[in-house]
Design an enzyme around this catalytic site. Structure first.
Site, mmCIF file in Angstrom:
data_model
loop_
_atom_site.group_PDB
_atom_site.id
_atom_site.type_symbol
_atom_site.label_atom_id
_atom_site.label_comp_id
_atom_site.label_asym_id
_atom_site.label_seq_id
_atom_site.Cartn_x
_atom_site.Cartn_y
_atom_site.Cartn_z
ATOM 1 N N HIS A 215 -6.678 3.431 -0.335
ATOM 2 C CA HIS A 215 -6.603 3.100 1.082
ATOM 3 C C HIS A 215 -6.621 4.324 1.997
ATOM 4 C CE1 HIS A 215 -2.224 3.706 0.355
ATOM 5 N NE2 HIS A 215 -2.144 3.943 1.652
ATOM 6 N N HIS A 216 -6.579 5.527 1.426
ATOM 7 C CA HIS A 216 -6.722 6.742 2.244
ATOM 8 C C HIS A 216 -8.074 7.439 2.040
ATOM 9 C CE1 HIS A 216 -2.975 7.055 4.406
ATOM 10 N NE2 HIS A 216 -2.306 6.732 3.307
ATOM 11 N N LYS B 284 5.625 5.582 -2.021
ATOM 12 C CA LYS B 284 6.504 6.530 -1.329
ATOM 13 C C LYS B 284 7.928 6.482 -1.874
ATOM 14 C CE LYS B 284 3.843 6.824 2.941
ATOM 15 N NZ LYS B 284 3.786 6.569 4.393
ATOM 16 N N HIS C 245 1.217 9.537 -2.993
ATOM 17 C CA HIS C 245 1.871 8.224 -2.948
ATOM 18 C C HIS C 245 0.928 7.086 -3.331
ATOM 19 C CE1 HIS C 245 0.086 7.737 1.124
ATOM 20 N NE2 HIS C 245 0.243 6.449 0.913
ATOM 21 N N HIS D 174 0.803 -1.229 0.000
ATOM 22 C CA HIS D 174 0.000 0.000 0.000
ATOM 23 C C HIS D 174 0.836 1.280 0.000
ATOM 24 C CE1 HIS D 174 0.814 -0.347 4.329
ATOM 25 N NE2 HIS D 174 0.530 0.943 4.416
ATOM 26 N N ASP D 175 2.035 1.230 0.568
ATOM 27 C CA ASP D 175 2.866 2.439 0.650
ATOM 28 C C ASP D 175 4.017 2.463 -0.349
ATOM 29 O OD1 ASP D 175 1.518 3.922 2.522
ATOM 30 O OD2 ASP D 175 2.737 3.286 4.229
#
Length: 201
Positions: free
Chosen positions: A121-122, A72, A97, A68-69
């Site tokens: 997801h945010h 970045k 990101h 998910h990240d």
């Protein structure tokens, strides 16, 4: 038939290796929270099991949670590694990101199923999240699950610029945000499995 099964297993192993390599690349960046991806994936998997989801859907969700990240990697290092409050411009750059992760992962055909959960997801249950401002069940279920799992890990991870919550405090905060930031059904499932989660930071 045996050759087909062996080929499928080799492809699955290759995909797992790709996921681990991408996670390692993200966590090698300055400012990354070590172990965050694995802890989020473990928590998300426990929530999925509690919701009664299994099979390929579970595998896809675990991969999405681990990745998910990964966007970045493409965020300015000075911003990604900054401790404390970001400026408005820095926050907008950091919020990219999720979209950057989608652009990275869409180049890998075997990971196309993870894209909706990674991209969104945010998002927030009340529609005030990003990048698309989706609301309620417009948000992919995987994204709703990752949102809860990621928040729990973030709140319970020791960071030198803010106080750390213990697991019960973090769970209470997530419960408080049920129906606004988080899907109530996902929060309910999380609360049931949270006492079974043991993270080593």
């Amino acid at each position: 038939m045996e050759e087909v099964i062996n080929l499928q297993e080799q492809l699955r192993q290759a995909m797992n290796d790709i996921v681990r390599a991408l996670v390692a690349a993200e966590e090698a960046q300055e400012g990354a929270i070590l172990g965050h991806a694995d802890r989020v994936a473990s928590c998300a998997t426990a929530i999925v099991n509690q919701l009664g989801i299994s099979g390929e859907a579970l595998v896809t969700l675990r991969q999405a949670a681990a990745l998910h990240d990964v966007g970045k990697i493409a965020v300015d290092r000075k911003i990604a590694a900054k401790f404390g409050k970001l400026t408005d411009d820095e926050l907008r750059a950091m919020q990219l990101h999720a979209i950057l992760a989608e652009r990275i992962l869409e180049k890998i055909e075997g990971l196309h199923d993870v894209l909706p959960a990674v991209r969104h997801h945010h998002e927030r249950w009340d529609g005030t999240g990003y990048p698309a401002g989706l609301k309620g069940e417009e948000i992919p279920l995987g994204a709703r699950i990752i949102a809860v799992a990621e928040t729990f890990d973030f709140l319970t991870t020791p960071l030198n610029w803010r106080e750390t919550m213990d697991p019960d405090e973090a769970s209470a905060e997530i419960w408080r945000c049920s129906g606004t930031q988080f899907d109530p059904a996902v929060v309910e499932a999380f609360v049931k499995i949270q006492p079974l989660i043991s993270f080593v930071h």
